[in-house]
Design a protein around this motif. Structure first.
Motif, PDB file in Angstrom:
ATOM      1  N   SER A   5       0.804  -1.216   0.000  1.00  0.00           N
ATOM      2  CA  SER A   5       0.000   0.000   0.000  1.00  0.00           C
ATOM      3  C   SER A   5       0.840   1.270   0.000  1.00  0.00           C
ATOM      4  N   THR A  24      -0.087   3.294   3.621  1.00  0.00           N
ATOM      5  CA  THR A  24      -1.238   2.805   4.373  1.00  0.00           C
ATOM      6  C   THR A  24      -0.731   1.885   5.485  1.00  0.00           C
ATOM      7  N   ASN A  65      -9.047   6.852   4.931  1.00  0.00           N
ATOM      8  CA  ASN A  65      -9.194   5.401   5.028  1.00  0.00           C
ATOM      9  C   ASN A  65      -9.197   4.953   6.497  1.00  0.00           C
ATOM     10  N   THR A  69      -4.375   5.801   6.170  1.00  0.00           N
ATOM     11  CA  THR A  69      -3.569   6.225   5.029  1.00  0.00           C
ATOM     12  C   THR A  69      -3.096   7.662   5.218  1.00  0.00           C
TER      13      THR A  69
END
Length: 120
Positions: A5, A24, A65, A69
């Motif tokens: 991520s 993330t 998120n 994130t």
């Protein structure tokens, strides 16, 4: 930090010069621990044969998120007519220090660093 991520991905080449940088996390993070000192974008360069780092001015977007994130905007600091893209064909590194903490106050176990290279 979840390796899959990262944006740009670790080792990516030909990255657009007008990109944001994001990471993330595997759990919700404490927003006030992600700052310009705990999440940085740096340009690598050589001086007298040694790799040096220059911190790129960025704006840290609010966590998204579910506070998992974190995103750096390298243009936020120069928004508008003075906006500058990242340098062409250069290596950059994202770095998150152990000052970043989850909601329980646990820091990252170690500093997290990844690099990518911009295109022309």
């Amino acid at each position: 930090v979840i390796e899959e991520s990262l944006w740009p991905r670790r080792g990516a080449t030909g990255v657009l010069r007008a990109t944001n940088v994001s990471a993330t996390f595997s759990e919700e993070m404490k927003p006030d621990t992600l700052t310009s000192t705990t999440f940085k974008l740096q340009q690598q360069y050589k001086k007298k044969g040694k790799i040096k780092l220059k911190t790129i001015p960025t704006t840290l977007a609010p966590l998204s998120n579910n506070n998992q994130t974190a995103t750096l905007d390298p243009f936020g600091a120069t928004e508008g007519t003075a906006e500058q893209p990242l340098a062409a064909n250069k290596t950059f590194r994202g770095m998150i220090t152990t000052g970043a903490k989850d909601l329980a106050g646990n820091p990252l176990s170690s500093k997290f660093v990844w690099t990518f290279k911009t295109g022309g």
